[in-house]
Write a protein that holds these residues in place. Structure first.
Motif, PDB file in Angstrom:
ATOM      1  N   SER A 302       0.807  -1.218   0.000  1.00 29.43           N
ATOM      2  CA  SER A 302       0.000   0.000   0.000  1.00 29.43           C
ATOM      3  C   SER A 302       0.842   1.270   0.000  1.00 29.43           C
ATOM      4  O   SER A 302       0.568   2.196  -0.764  1.00 29.43           O
ATOM      5  N   GLY A 303       1.868   1.325   0.832  1.00 28.90           N
ATOM      6  CA  GLY A 303       2.665   2.543   0.911  1.00 28.90           C
ATOM      7  C   GLY A 303       3.398   2.875  -0.367  1.00 28.90           C
ATOM      8  O   GLY A 303       3.705   4.040  -0.648  1.00 28.90           O
ATOM      9  N   SER A 304       3.673   1.854  -1.192  1.00 29.82           N
ATOM     10  CA  SER A 304       4.384   2.047  -2.459  1.00 29.82           C
ATOM     11  C   SER A 304       3.460   1.996  -3.659  1.00 29.82           C
ATOM     12  O   SER A 304       3.916   2.147  -4.794  1.00 29.82           O
ATOM     13  N   SER A 305       2.161   1.787  -3.424  1.00 31.59           N
ATOM     14  CA  SER A 305       1.237   1.550  -4.530  1.00 31.59           C
ATOM     15  C   SER A 305       1.136   2.724  -5.487  1.00 31.59           C
ATOM     16  O   SER A 305       0.817   2.544  -6.661  1.00 31.59           O
ATOM     17  N   GLY A 306       1.389   3.930  -5.011  1.00 33.84           N
ATOM     18  CA  GLY A 306       1.335   5.106  -5.872  1.00 33.84           C
ATOM     19  C   GLY A 306       2.699   5.642  -6.244  1.00 33.84           C
ATOM     20  O   GLY A 306       2.811   6.780  -6.717  1.00 33.84           O
ATOM     21  N   MET A 307       3.734   4.836  -6.078  1.00 31.72           N
ATOM     22  CA  MET A 307       5.114   5.232  -6.382  1.00 31.72           C
ATOM     23  C   MET A 307       5.609   4.422  -7.589  1.00 31.72           C
ATOM     24  O   MET A 307       6.084   3.290  -7.429  1.00 31.72           O
ATOM     25  N   PRO A 308       5.480   4.941  -8.809  1.00 30.30           N
ATOM     26  CA  PRO A 308       5.826   4.165 -10.012  1.00 30.30           C
ATOM     27  C   PRO A 308       7.244   3.617 -10.008  1.00 30.30           C
ATOM     28  O   PRO A 308       7.487   2.525 -10.539  1.00 30.30           O
ATOM     29  N   ASP A 309       8.173   4.334  -9.414  1.00 29.09           N
ATOM     30  CA  ASP A 309       9.579   3.902  -9.444  1.00 29.09           C
ATOM     31  C   ASP A 309       9.816   2.622  -8.644  1.00 29.09           C
ATOM     32  O   ASP A 309      10.888   2.017  -8.762  1.00 29.09           O
ATOM     33  N   THR A 310       8.841   2.216  -7.818  1.00 25.42           N
ATOM     34  CA  THR A 310       9.021   1.008  -7.007  1.00 25.42           C
ATOM     35  C   THR A 310       8.562  -0.261  -7.724  1.00 25.42           C
ATOM     36  O   THR A 310       8.705  -1.353  -7.183  1.00 25.42           O
ATOM     37  N   TYR A 311       8.019  -0.148  -8.922  1.00 25.88           N
ATOM     38  CA  TYR A 311       7.410  -1.290  -9.604  1.00 25.88           C
ATOM     39  C   TYR A 311       8.416  -2.143 -10.384  1.00 25.88           C
ATOM     40  O   TYR A 311       8.363  -3.373 -10.343  1.00 25.88           O
ATOM     41  N   GLU A 312       9.271  -1.505 -11.126  1.00 26.03           N
ATOM     42  CA  GLU A 312      10.209  -2.240 -11.974  1.00 26.03           C
ATOM     43  C   GLU A 312      11.624  -2.161 -11.410  1.00 26.03           C
ATOM     44  O   GLU A 312      11.963  -1.211 -10.706  1.00 26.03           O
ATOM     45  N   THR A 346      -2.985   7.145  10.604  1.00 22.50           N
ATOM     46  CA  THR A 346      -1.677   7.437  11.210  1.00 22.50           C
ATOM     47  C   THR A 346      -0.582   6.598  10.553  1.00 22.50           C
ATOM     48  O   THR A 346       0.517   6.481  11.094  1.00 22.50           O
ATOM     49  N   HIS A 347      -0.871   6.021   9.391  1.00 17.70           N
ATOM     50  CA  HIS A 347       0.106   5.178   8.697  1.00 17.70           C
ATOM     51  C   HIS A 347       1.381   5.975   8.414  1.00 17.70           C
ATOM     52  O   HIS A 347       1.336   7.120   7.950  1.00 17.70           O
ATOM     53  N   ASN A 348       2.527   5.331   8.658  1.00 20.32           N
ATOM     54  CA  ASN A 348       3.785   6.063   8.570  1.00 20.32           C
ATOM     55  C   ASN A 348       4.271   6.316   7.138  1.00 20.32           C
ATOM     56  O   ASN A 348       5.325   6.939   6.950  1.00 20.32           O
ATOM     57  N   GLU A 349       3.510   5.848   6.132  1.00 21.47           N
ATOM     58  CA  GLU A 349       3.898   6.143   4.745  1.00 21.47           C
ATOM     59  C   GLU A 349       2.928   7.098   4.056  1.00 21.47           C
ATOM     60  O   GLU A 349       3.083   7.379   2.864  1.00 21.47           O
ATOM     61  N   PHE A 350       1.969   7.617   4.813  1.00 20.87           N
ATOM     62  CA  PHE A 350       0.988   8.528   4.221  1.00 20.87           C
ATOM     63  C   PHE A 350       1.642   9.835   3.778  1.00 20.87           C
ATOM     64  O   PHE A 350       1.159  10.498   2.862  1.00 20.87           O
ATOM     65  N   TYR A 351       2.763  10.185   4.395  1.00 21.35           N
ATOM     66  CA  TYR A 351       3.452  11.428   4.059  1.00 21.35           C
ATOM     67  C   TYR A 351       3.892  11.451   2.593  1.00 21.35           C
ATOM     68  O   TYR A 351       4.070  12.529   1.991  1.00 21.35           O
ATOM     69  N   LYS A 352       4.097  10.257   2.008  1.00 16.98           N
ATOM     70  CA  LYS A 352       4.542  10.183   0.614  1.00 16.98           C
ATOM     71  C   LYS A 352       3.527  10.821  -0.332  1.00 16.98           C
ATOM     72  O   LYS A 352       3.856  11.173  -1.473  1.00 16.98           O
ATOM     73  N   TYR A 353       2.288  10.952   0.142  1.00 14.57           N
ATOM     74  CA  TYR A 353       1.207  11.490  -0.676  1.00 14.57           C
ATOM     75  C   TYR A 353       0.687  12.796  -0.077  1.00 14.57           C
ATOM     76  O   TYR A 353      -0.501  13.120  -0.218  1.00 14.57           O
ATOM     77  N   ASN A 362      -5.090   9.152  -6.705  1.00 19.40           N
ATOM     78  CA  ASN A 362      -4.646   9.511  -8.059  1.00 19.40           C
ATOM     79  C   ASN A 362      -3.265   8.948  -8.364  1.00 19.40           C
ATOM     80  O   ASN A 362      -2.980   8.561  -9.505  1.00 19.40           O
ATOM     81  N   ALA A 363      -2.414   8.888  -7.351  1.00 19.31           N
ATOM     82  CA  ALA A 363      -1.077   8.327  -7.545  1.00 19.31           C
ATOM     83  C   ALA A 363      -1.149   6.831  -7.843  1.00 19.31           C
ATOM     84  O   ALA A 363      -0.394   6.310  -8.676  1.00 19.31           O
ATOM     85  N   ILE A 364      -2.063   6.130  -7.170  1.00 23.42           N
ATOM     86  CA  ILE A 364      -2.241   4.693  -7.431  1.00 23.42           C
ATOM     87  C   ILE A 364      -2.715   4.476  -8.863  1.00 23.42           C
ATOM     88  O   ILE A 364      -2.196   3.620  -9.588  1.00 23.42           O
ATOM     89  N   ILE A 365      -3.702   5.263  -9.285  1.00 19.28           N
ATOM     90  CA  ILE A 365      -4.202   5.166 -10.658  1.00 19.28           C
ATOM     91  C   ILE A 365      -3.072   5.427 -11.645  1.00 19.28           C
ATOM     92  O   ILE A 365      -2.888   4.700 -12.631  1.00 19.28           O
ATOM     93  N   GLY A 366      -2.299   6.472 -11.381  1.00 23.64           N
ATOM     94  CA  GLY A 366      -1.203   6.828 -12.280  1.00 23.64           C
ATOM     95  C   GLY A 366      -0.163   5.726 -12.386  1.00 23.64           C
ATOM     96  O   GLY A 366       0.355   5.439 -13.478  1.00 23.64           O
ATOM     97  N   ALA A 367       0.163   5.092 -11.251  1.00 25.59           N
ATOM     98  CA  ALA A 367       1.163   4.027 -11.264  1.00 25.59           C
ATOM     99  C   ALA A 367       0.681   2.820 -12.064  1.00 25.59           C
ATOM    100  O   ALA A 367       1.457   2.202 -12.800  1.00 25.59           O
ATOM    101  N   VAL A 368      -0.591   2.482 -11.924  1.00 24.63           N
ATOM    102  CA  VAL A 368      -1.137   1.349 -12.678  1.00 24.63           C
ATOM    103  C   VAL A 368      -1.091   1.638 -14.178  1.00 24.63           C
ATOM    104  O   VAL A 368      -0.705   0.784 -14.987  1.00 24.63           O
TER     105      VAL A 368
END
Length: 583
Positions: A302-312, A346-353, A362-368
């Protein structure tokens, strides 16, 4: 026919229209059709128009320009747009019973429509074209679909005659007085429910077996929790359903790939012919080989789901591993598109968004779109994130998780399970005959943590079905709910109270929007049924589930507690109450 035209001209004058506002034009059946010609509406299968689409709002959508679309086969649509010269005032549009059409429309600039302005599906067997039908639009196009959820995309010759547009040979037919029934629906209606091509067809695939493996984490655990019961109460035989969740907490694509290379074993949570979970220790490769899986899904943490650079490159490597080890040559690969966190998480990766829910969605949609779809390897996308976001626009609000990110044990998990079922089978959600356990005639409940939707009302179910159906049709955009305000009979719901030796409490759900104060009564009885404590509070219950009442005291074994909600203490009947809890 000339006499009919003269009569029509008289009837359309202002004086007659004022005196007879309910005047209906003559029907095509009554008219002399020798003065009309049948318009060739140029049908084409497996495509549709969507004037509210983000980027293809004025283009015919096909597999070539929107490969992620999983519902193309349910439509036969016109190849082109039509103008008022093509379909003049005085024309008739007919549709056979059992079918419907959506008259997509655009103004002169061919710009994008907002989703709420998009015309709805028309099921009236005949519509008269007048000025109100055209309104401000300059162009129209048609999407035809079946009401019974059948697939028609490959039946162009048959559907060609289902929709008929009769246009006059000349322009001498005056416009009758406008009528309410001649206008297209002002609000979109529910769209057809069966995709043209679904990942899994129980009538064709492997004698009705359904075997699904999710390679994921706790979010796929949420998805799998109710899927067995949903499937086996929708026509699948219990001994034909096998579900596996290859689980590692917080597992990312990178972790899954690295584990596959170093032989790390996972917990394989498996349901095989029953809803009971049996766990096994399996490497990723061995889990893929464990069954002739019909469906295998992947997802990002979940924390990386909207981060395209983490996929490949991990995504492509995992796809290759799955293809090398899958034992079913017809296996379909799916992507589980997960959800954005609750806004107050309070998730510690919410700051990424930027700690913003819509930014994360929107970041999740964009990454997909950027990383998953271009691989060309995925047969479908499960739009769980969009189903959740759609539901959040309903009266359920942003109250679907149990901790700010995992789905709630009752409603949240049910939404995800239904979304998986809808996407994988293409079956209508009306076919699902299972919901979390019944309590009374109006509500369903299951033991749940505090601040979870512990009840699912009938109106809530309608809101959920709409949210999932819209996510299925529009997986990469939010569709606002038609159920923004709760109008049901029972706005206040109480979870089963908890009682201990020194405290008792209960959580309240306010499904309505009213914040008028209500009276809360907590009553404690001894083992003989005598009242030993009563606590009364008056408070405004916030919308959603973050309401609680509790009382302290000394309670012995056998004590019972019951909670009531009254709008007024002089009322004879409470608005809501709980069943008893016993210490």
């Amino acid at each position: 026919m000339r006499l009919k035209k003269i009569i029509a001209a008289v009837l359309s004058c202002a004086a007659f229209a004022a005196a007879c506002p309910g005047y209906m034009p003559v029907s095509a059946d009554d008219a002399d059709m020798t003065d009309y010609v049948l318009l060739d509406w140029e049908p084409q299968g497996n495509c549709y128009w969507n004037s509210a689409d983000h980027s293809l709002y004025n283009q015919l959508i096909t597999i070539d320009n929107k490969p992620e679309a999983n519902n193309l086969g349910q439509f036969v649509s016109s190849k082109r747009m039509f103008t008022k010269d093509d379909i003049p005032v005085g024309s008739y549009i007919q549709i056979d019973p059992g079918y419907q059409y959506r008259p997509e429309e655009w103004t002169e600039d061919l710009g994008k429509n907002e989703s709420q302005d998009r015309p709805g599906n028309v099921k009236e067997t005949e519509v008269y074209v007048d000025e109100e039908w055209w309104g401000d639009s300059m162009y129209k196009a048609f999407n035809v679909s079946a009401e019974d959820s059948s697939q028609i995309g490959n039946k162009v010759d048959e559907i060609r005659n289902v929709l008929r547009i009769y246009v006059p040979k000349d322009e001498n037919i005056p416009e009758p007085a406008p009528t309410e029934t001649a206008a297209p629906p002002s609000e979109p209606t529910e769209d057809p429910e069966t995709p043209g091509e679904v990942p899994y067809d129980p009538d064709k695939d492997k004698d009705g077996t359904l075997k699904i493996l999710a390679i994921g984490n706790s979010f796929s655990e949420d998805a799998m929790e109710y899927l067995y019961n949903i499937a086996t109460h929708s026509g699948f035989a219990k001994d034909k359903v096998v579900l596996g969740n290859l689980f590692i907490g917080g597992g990312t694509l990178q972790q899954h790939y690295e584990n596959s290379q170093n032989g790390t074993s996972y917990t394989l949570q498996k349901r095989d012919g029953s809803n009971s979970i049996v766990t096994f220790s399996r490497t990723l490769q061995n889990a893929v080989k464990d069954e002739d899986w019909d469906i295998i899904t992947l997802q990002q943490a979940s924390g990386s789901s909207g981060m395209p650079d983490t996929y490949e490159p991990y995504l492509s490597d995992l796809i290759e591993i799955i293809e090398e080890n899958a034992t079913n040559p017809d296996m379909k690969l799916g992507w589980h598109m997960t959800w954005a966190y609750q806004q107050d998480t309070t998730h510690n990766e919410f700051y990424k968004y930027d700690s913003d829910q819509i930014t994360m969605y929107n970041a999740i949609i964009g990454a997909v779109k950027e990383k998953v779809l271009p691989t060309g390897k995925f047969d479908f996308v499960i739009p769980s994130g969009t189903a959740v976001q759609n539901t959040r626009t309903s009266f359920a609000g942003d109250n679907l998780t149990r901790d700010g990110y995992h789905m709630g044990y009752v409603l949240g998990r049910y939404i995800i399970g239904l979304t998986w079922f809808r996407t994988i089978t293409g079956m209508s959600l009306d076919s699902v005959a299972w919901e979390p356990m019944n309590v009374g005639d109006n509500f369903k409940t299951l033991s749940a943590s505090p601040f979870d939707w512990v009840f699912i009302s009938d109106e809530m179910m309608e809101a959920v079905k709409e949210a999932i159906d819209k996510a299925y049709e529009y997986p990469f955009e939010i569709t606002r709910s038609s159920y923004e305000e709760y109008t049901g009979e029972y706005p206040y719901i109480i979870s089963q109270p908890e009682i201990s030796a020194n405290k008792c409490s209960a959580v309240f759900t306010n499904m309505g929007s009213s914040k008028e104060p209500v009276s809360l009564i907590l009553a404690v009885y001894d083992r003989n049924g005598d009242l030993i404590k009563i606590d009364t509070q008056e408070k405004a219950l916030e919308h959603g589930i973050k309401n609680k009442i509790e009382a302290s005291g000394e309670f012995s074994k056998g004590c019972k507690v019951k909670i009531f909600v009254f709008d007024d203490l002089s009322s004879n009947k409470p608005l809501a109450y709980t069943i008893e809890s016993v210490l």
